[in-house]
Design a protein around this motif. Structure first.
Motif, PDB file in Angstrom:
ATOM      1  N   VAL A   1      19.641  56.872 -12.136  1.00  0.00           N
ATOM      2  CA  VAL A   1      19.386  55.451 -12.362  1.00  0.00           C
ATOM      3  C   VAL A   1      18.215  55.045 -11.476  1.00  0.00           C
ATOM      4  N   SER A   2      17.275  54.317 -12.038  1.00  0.00           N
ATOM      5  CA  SER A   2      16.129  53.867 -11.252  1.00  0.00           C
ATOM      6  C   SER A   2      16.486  52.633 -10.437  1.00  0.00           C
ATOM      7  N   ASP A   3      15.665  52.345  -9.446  1.00  0.00           N
ATOM      8  CA  ASP A   3      15.733  51.040  -8.800  1.00  0.00           C
ATOM      9  C   ASP A   3      15.180  50.002  -9.764  1.00  0.00           C
ATOM     10  N   THR A   4      15.664  48.782  -9.660  1.00  0.00           N
ATOM     11  CA  THR A   4      15.188  47.714 -10.532  1.00  0.00           C
ATOM     12  C   THR A   4      13.685  47.542 -10.378  1.00  0.00           C
ATOM     13  N   GLY A   5      12.989  47.606 -11.492  1.00  0.00           N
ATOM     14  CA  GLY A   5      11.550  47.388 -11.505  1.00  0.00           C
ATOM     15  C   GLY A   5      10.710  48.578 -11.102  1.00  0.00           C
ATOM     16  N   ASN A   6      11.343  49.679 -10.690  1.00  0.00           N
ATOM     17  CA  ASN A   6      10.592  50.864 -10.259  1.00  0.00           C
ATOM     18  C   ASN A   6      10.681  51.928 -11.347  1.00  0.00           C
ATOM     19  N   PRO A   7       9.578  52.280 -11.998  1.00  0.00           N
ATOM     20  CA  PRO A   7       9.628  53.258 -13.093  1.00  0.00           C
ATOM     21  C   PRO A   7       9.679  54.706 -12.634  1.00  0.00           C
TER      22      PRO A   7
ATOM     23  N   LEU B   1      17.005  49.081 -19.764  1.00  0.00           N
ATOM     24  CA  LEU B   1      17.526  47.756 -20.081  1.00  0.00           C
ATOM     25  C   LEU B   1      17.148  46.766 -18.996  1.00  0.00           C
ATOM     26  N   PRO B   2      17.208  45.474 -19.310  1.00  0.00           N
ATOM     27  CA  PRO B   2      17.032  44.469 -18.259  1.00  0.00           C
ATOM     28  C   PRO B   2      18.194  44.506 -17.282  1.00  0.00           C
ATOM     29  N   GLU B   3      17.934  44.126 -16.048  1.00  0.00           N
ATOM     30  CA  GLU B   3      18.967  44.172 -15.016  1.00  0.00           C
ATOM     31  C   GLU B   3      20.193  43.360 -15.406  1.00  0.00           C
ATOM     32  N   SER B   4      20.019  42.313 -16.211  1.00  0.00           N
ATOM     33  CA  SER B   4      21.145  41.472 -16.621  1.00  0.00           C
ATOM     34  C   SER B   4      22.196  42.246 -17.400  1.00  0.00           C
ATOM     35  N   HIS B   5      21.809  43.360 -18.032  1.00  0.00           N
ATOM     36  CA  HIS B   5      22.742  44.173 -18.816  1.00  0.00           C
ATOM     37  C   HIS B   5      23.053  45.512 -18.155  1.00  0.00           C
ATOM     38  N   ALA B   6      22.430  45.784 -17.017  1.00  0.00           N
ATOM     39  CA  ALA B   6      22.513  47.120 -16.437  1.00  0.00           C
ATOM     40  C   ALA B   6      23.920  47.479 -15.955  1.00  0.00           C
ATOM     41  N   LEU B   7      24.613  46.542 -15.316  1.00  0.00           N
ATOM     42  CA  LEU B   7      25.929  46.861 -14.785  1.00  0.00           C
ATOM     43  C   LEU B   7      26.921  47.155 -15.903  1.00  0.00           C
ATOM     44  N   ASP B   8      26.909  46.365 -16.963  1.00  0.00           N
ATOM     45  CA  ASP B   8      27.800  46.637 -18.096  1.00  0.00           C
ATOM     46  C   ASP B   8      27.462  47.982 -18.736  1.00  0.00           C
ATOM     47  N   PHE B   9      26.168  48.303 -18.817  1.00  0.00           N
ATOM     48  CA  PHE B   9      25.792  49.586 -19.414  1.00  0.00           C
ATOM     49  C   PHE B   9      26.258  50.743 -18.532  1.00  0.00           C
ATOM     50  N   MET B  10      26.148  50.566 -17.216  1.00  0.00           N
ATOM     51  CA  MET B  10      26.635  51.616 -16.320  1.00  0.00           C
ATOM     52  C   MET B  10      28.144  51.798 -16.479  1.00  0.00           C
ATOM     53  N   ARG B  11      28.876  50.694 -16.634  1.00  0.00           N
ATOM     54  CA  ARG B  11      30.310  50.800 -16.887  1.00  0.00           C
ATOM     55  C   ARG B  11      30.581  51.564 -18.189  1.00  0.00           C
ATOM     56  N   PHE B  12      29.782  51.290 -19.211  1.00  0.00           N
ATOM     57  CA  PHE B  12      29.952  51.980 -20.487  1.00  0.00           C
ATOM     58  C   PHE B  12      29.779  53.488 -20.289  1.00  0.00           C
TER      59      PHE B  12
ATOM     60  N   LEU C   1       5.214  47.598 -21.816  1.00  0.00           N
ATOM     61  CA  LEU C   1       6.499  46.925 -22.027  1.00  0.00           C
ATOM     62  C   LEU C   1       7.337  46.851 -20.753  1.00  0.00           C
ATOM     63  N   TRP C   2       6.983  47.621 -19.761  1.00  0.00           N
ATOM     64  CA  TRP C   2       7.771  47.675 -18.528  1.00  0.00           C
ATOM     65  C   TRP C   2       7.643  46.368 -17.757  1.00  0.00           C
ATOM     66  N   THR C   3       8.774  45.835 -17.290  1.00  0.00           N
ATOM     67  CA  THR C   3       8.776  44.602 -16.515  1.00  0.00           C
ATOM     68  C   THR C   3       9.547  44.803 -15.212  1.00  0.00           C
ATOM     69  N   GLU C   4       9.428  43.859 -14.307  1.00  0.00           N
ATOM     70  CA  GLU C   4      10.008  44.003 -12.971  1.00  0.00           C
ATOM     71  C   GLU C   4      11.527  43.902 -12.958  1.00  0.00           C
ATOM     72  N   ASP C   5      12.144  43.512 -14.067  1.00  0.00           N
ATOM     73  CA  ASP C   5      13.609  43.419 -14.094  1.00  0.00           C
ATOM     74  C   ASP C   5      14.255  44.594 -14.820  1.00  0.00           C
ATOM     75  N   MET C   6      13.493  45.638 -15.154  1.00  0.00           N
ATOM     76  CA  MET C   6      14.044  46.750 -15.927  1.00  0.00           C
ATOM     77  C   MET C   6      14.694  47.803 -15.037  1.00  0.00           C
ATOM     78  N   VAL C   7      15.757  48.408 -15.595  1.00  0.00           N
ATOM     79  CA  VAL C   7      16.464  49.510 -14.950  1.00  0.00           C
ATOM     80  C   VAL C   7      16.522  50.662 -15.949  1.00  0.00           C
ATOM     81  N   ALA C   8      16.159  51.857 -15.497  1.00  0.00           N
ATOM     82  CA  ALA C   8      16.158  53.034 -16.369  1.00  0.00           C
ATOM     83  C   ALA C   8      17.350  53.922 -16.048  1.00  0.00           C
ATOM     84  N   PHE C   9      18.019  54.392 -17.097  1.00  0.00           N
ATOM     85  CA  PHE C   9      19.166  55.292 -16.978  1.00  0.00           C
ATOM     86  C   PHE C   9      18.818  56.629 -17.633  1.00  0.00           C
ATOM     87  N   ALA C  10      19.206  57.716 -16.984  1.00  0.00           N
ATOM     88  CA  ALA C  10      19.040  59.054 -17.540  1.00  0.00           C
ATOM     89  C   ALA C  10      20.422  59.657 -17.774  1.00  0.00           C
TER      90      ALA C  10
END
Length: 284
Positions: A68-74, A44-55, A110-119
């Motif tokens: 969880v990845s670092d922002t922008g690091n795949p 997800l984009p970083e703008s939604h990452a914190l809410d998703f982590m809360r979920f 599709l990967w952009t510098e504001d993306m955060v990956a969750f496993a």
């Protein structure tokens, strides 16, 4: 079973991920990487990452967060050697504004510098232990994807993320249900024990022959339908959140990590995070 599937069941993790990265294997991962944790993926984009982590933290049963990845690091550095989240999953689903817009075998473009990956942990992880204990699994024996269903079980919302829990189904002999429950309970990072066994209608499933994801399986006479929380649950929450762009694994097509299957806490856990085991464990 396909020749590729048979060969990769016997391969090491580096070979398995290399085959996936090269595009030579694009099928499901059930039965692969025995002994190691498989994970669902949400990007997800970083703008939604914190809410998703809360979920995920509020719903540890369907969403056991293991990395969880670092922002922008795949590169998923906490999950294994040289894991690139853009290429090391056999197939991805692409959501735009909460709607499934397509799938892909590689998401590098599709990967952009504001993306955060969750496993998030996956129930495929404990299936080898079930089979070793004498619990047969039809979908693995027949090289198909486990059936998955939208249930009537509510999740705990977080920001824009909400929805019903998704569950995976395995039929089990009546005398083996307690065994299957006890074995899967040992894998809290892979959804742990079942959420329901018995009448599917009790959790809102009208027809077990018509899964919402995965492949249908025969309904064996006299066996008990057993349902585990499923890591496709975030995809339902993503639909509700209408995230502009989100990428997930295609159901059944997981990331195979280097984390041992019986790990009690993810290797990404901080040494100072003393309560992470409780966050990831099964609710009392």
């Amino acid at each position: 079973m396909t020749d590729a599937y048979q060969r990769l069941r016997k391969s090491d993790l580096a070979t398995l991920r290399a085959e996936i990265r090269a595009g030579r294997y694009r099928s499901h991962t059930a039965g692969l990487g025995a002994g190691y944790l498989q994970t669902n993926i949400a990007i997800l984009p970083e703008s939604h990452a914190l809410d998703f982590m809360r979920f995920c933290q509020r719903n540890p049963k369907p969403c056991p967060l293991v990395g969880v990845s670092d922002t922008g690091n795949p590169m998923m550095t906490t999950l294994g050697a040289e894991i690139d989240i853009r290429t090391d999953v056999p197939a991805y689903n692409i959501y735009r504004d909460g709607k499934l817009a397509g799938s892909a075998a590689d998401i590098s473009d599709l990967w952009t510098e504001d993306m955060v990956a969750f496993a998030l942990g996956c129930s495929f992880t404990f299936e080898d232990a079930l089979m070793q204990a004498g619990v047969p699994l039809w979908h693995i024996e027949n090289d198909t994807t486990v059936p998955m269903f939208r249930s009537s079980i509510d999740t705990v919302p977080a920001g824009p993320f909400s929805g019903k829990m998704v569950v995976s189904l395995r039929f089990v002999e009546p005398g083996m249900v307690e065994t299957a429950t006890a074995i899967s309970r040992r894998f809290p990072l892979a959804h742990g024990a079942p959420v329901h066994a018995g009448d599917p209608a009790a959790i809102g499933i009208a027809d077990v022959t018509k899964p919402d994801w995965g492949d249908p399986v025969p309904v064996p006479e006299g066996q008990v339908p057993v349902f585990w929380a499923c890591g496709v649950t975030p995809q339902v929450a993503i639909e509700a959140a209408r995230v502009p762009l989100c990428i997930t694994h295609k159901p059944g097509h997981m990331l195979v990590t280097d984390i041992p299957e019986d790990a009690e806490v993810p290797i990404c856990a901080s040494a100072n995070n003393n309560d992470i085991k409780n966050q990831q464990g099964e609710p009392a």
